[in-house]
Scaffold this active site. Structure first.
Site, mmCIF file in Angstrom:
data_model
loop_
_atom_site.group_PDB
_atom_site.id
_atom_site.type_symbol
_atom_site.label_atom_id
_atom_site.label_comp_id
_atom_site.label_asym_id
_atom_site.label_seq_id
_atom_site.Cartn_x
_atom_site.Cartn_y
_atom_site.Cartn_z
ATOM 1 C CD GLU A 92 57.391 32.840 31.502
ATOM 2 O OE1 GLU A 92 55.968 32.561 30.748
ATOM 3 O OE2 GLU A 92 57.427 33.281 32.388
ATOM 4 C CD GLU A 127 58.845 38.265 31.917
ATOM 5 O OE1 GLU A 127 57.154 38.046 32.405
ATOM 6 O OE2 GLU A 127 59.052 38.031 30.650
HETATM 7 C C1 FCB Z 1 54.887 36.593 30.971
HETATM 8 C C2 FCB Z 1 55.754 36.212 29.791
HETATM 9 C C3 FCB Z 1 55.955 37.644 29.518
HETATM 10 C C4 FCB Z 1 54.586 38.218 29.952
HETATM 11 C C5 FCB Z 1 53.854 38.126 30.877
HETATM 12 C C6 FCB Z 1 52.484 38.604 32.380
HETATM 13 O O1 FCB Z 1 54.214 35.057 31.011
HETATM 14 O O2 FCB Z 1 56.670 35.513 30.002
HETATM 15 O O3 FCB Z 1 55.496 38.297 28.030
HETATM 16 O O4 FCB Z 1 52.729 38.035 29.162
HETATM 17 O O5 FCB Z 1 54.100 36.851 31.650
#
Ligand code: FCB
Length: 477
Positions: A169, A378
């Site tokens: 990110e 994620e």
């Molecule tokens: C993302 C991050 C991760 C975590 C989630 C909830 O943006 O990559 O580390 O904090 O959010």
């Protein structure tokens, strides 16, 4: 709950969870680890909720054996984790820290022995503080230091780790830069250097072994325009971006539908296309090139940034609903209209629960960027979990959330997208950056006092889903 029996996944689909080193490892100054920007941030600023720190985090540095064993109990076939750069190279340049390198050797060996495919992220926000003191990502030299680090990691672990991600990110790395740059040129430099570091990282890893799979992980949010206020507001549906079905006349307040669409376009560029266009198309969106503060692009940079990655890592949590605003010069800007303001369902993070957006996001990347392989690196939900007196955490909402998103992935696969895996955020409740300990995202509950781990109901549910898919030969449940 979604009817998961209708879903279908490739037989070799990676079923994982994801973590980040700063959020779980702890041992912030042990065994020769250098301080990172996050160590500095938690010790020297007041940004973090309740003054929490990741000094101990959930002590994964010492409890990693137990954590790998829990992954085995859940039947995971993949695990995405990060390397803390300052643990393996305390100053970010020069000497390597043998004990730090050995920690990841042991972890990777244990994963491989357990039949769990490791996916490694090289920078999940944290970098050695020694490099920040030389400007960090503002300094173009950082891209070379990062590439050297990437190369060394690929040499050390590339015999056992096939899947690599350069950065997690970049938008959050830039926005979370501390201290926030006063000079807007510095912010433009950070944004450009992150992408250049990614491109150099891809090239460095590929030079070590072209069979390694390297990508970028970023958070993508489909953007939907909103027109009007309160009850009369209308959100344009995906695919209907150019019209507001039944919208409140031609104008709502001072804005027209065209203004709302312009707002969404800007939000989409800032959030998604600012990263996807350079890495897949080798060019910045025109809006970025036309911005009053230019990015410090030098000859040859875009070719490096545009080195085609082997896969795209998508972190998907929610969508953005964007409403138009009026800038001081009269032009249109945008603002994020949160789900609380719209009365839409949301998590304790304040993020709307919007599974359909995952299908939309995957298909957007698939169709507009040359059908790259995709890993959902994620996806998850923070809620107020409760440990019941019988020792269970009854978090059916988490299983439902994951099931709804898996259904969208299955749909995208049926529509032709090349999705290779899903990593649920996250394995263990952990240190959620500036939100400290306030958010529980894990499939495994962690008692903040004792650090004891207890698998939540959703963790066992995830185990059953993985087992069902793997039992059926074609991969369908
Ligand atoms: C993302 C991050 C991760 C975590 C989630 C909830 O943006 O990559 O580390 O904090 O959010």
């Amino acid at each position: 709950m979604e009817n998961l029996h209708d879903l279908s996944f490739p037989a070799d689909f990676l079923w994982g969870t994801a973590t980040a080193p700063y959020q779980i490892e702890g041992a912030w100054n042990e065994d020769g680890k250098g301080p990172s920007n996050w160590d500095w941030r938690v010790h020297n600023t007041t940004y973090i909720k309740d003054g929490a720190t990741g000094d101990v985090a959930v002590d994964h540095y010492h409890r990693w054996r137990e954590d790998v064993s829990l992954m085995q109990q859940l039947g995971l076939t993949a695990y995405r984790f990060g390397i803390a750069w300052a643990r393996v190279q305390p100053d970010g340049r020069g000497a390597w820290n043998a004990k730090g390198l050995e920690f990841y050797d042991r972890l990777i060996d244990a994963l491989v022995d357990a039949g769990i495919t490791p996916l490694v992220t090289l920078c999940h926000y944290d970098v050695p503080q020694a490099l920040v003191e030389q400007g960090g990502w503002i300094n173009r030299d950082m891209t070379g230091w990062f590439a050297d680090y990437a190369e060394a990691m690929a040499r050390r672990y590339g015999d056992r780790v096939r899947w690599w991600a350069t950065l997690n990110e970049p938008i959050c790395i830039a926005d979370g830069f501390v201290p926030a740059p006063d000079d807007p040129h510095d912010l433009a430099a950070i944004q450009h250097h992150l992408l250049l570091a990614h491109g150099r990282g891809v090239q460095a890893i590929r030079a070590v072994n072209p069979a390694l799979q390297v990508g970028l992980v970023t958070c993508l949010w489909p953007v939907h325009p909103m027109l009007g206020e309160g009850n009369t507001a209308t959100i344009a549906k995906p695919g209907e971006r150019l019209q507001f079905a039944g919208s409140a006349g031609d104008t709502a307040g001072a804005f027209t539908p065209a203004d709302a669409i312009e707002a969404a376009r800007q939000a989409d560029i800032a959030t998604n296309r600012a990263f996807l266009d350079p890495i897949f198309l080798g060019r910045y969106p025109q809006d970025i090139l036309d911005a009053p503060i230019p990015r410090p692009i030098r000859d040859g940079d875009m070719a490096i940034i545009g080195t085609r990655p082997d896969y795209m890592g998508i972190n998907y949590y929610s969508r953005i609903v964007a409403a138009p605003t009026r800038q001081p010069d009269g032009s249109i800007g945008w603002r994020w209209v949160g789900p609380a303001e719209r009365g839409a369902p949301h998590t304790t993070m304040g993020w709307e629960i919007y599974p359909e957006g995952l299908h939309e996001t995957i298909m957007m990347v698939h169709r507009e960027y040359g059908a790259p392989p995709i890993i959902i690196t994620e996806n998850g939900i923070a809620e107020d979990d409760h440990l019941d007196p019988d020792g269970r955490i009854r978090d059916a909402y988490r299983s439902e959330f994951i099931a709804a998103h898996l259904a969208q992935i299955s749909r995208a696969i049926a529509d032709g997208a090349r999705v290779r895996g899903y990593c649920c955020w996250t394995l263990l409740d952990n240190f959620e950056w500036d939100m400290g300990w306030s958010q529980r995202f894990g499939l495994i509950y962690v008692d903040h006092q004792t650090l004891a781990r207890i698998v939540k109901d959703s963790g066992w549910w995830y185990r059953d889903i993985i087992a069902q898919v793997r039992r059926s030969s074609g991969g369908s449940i």
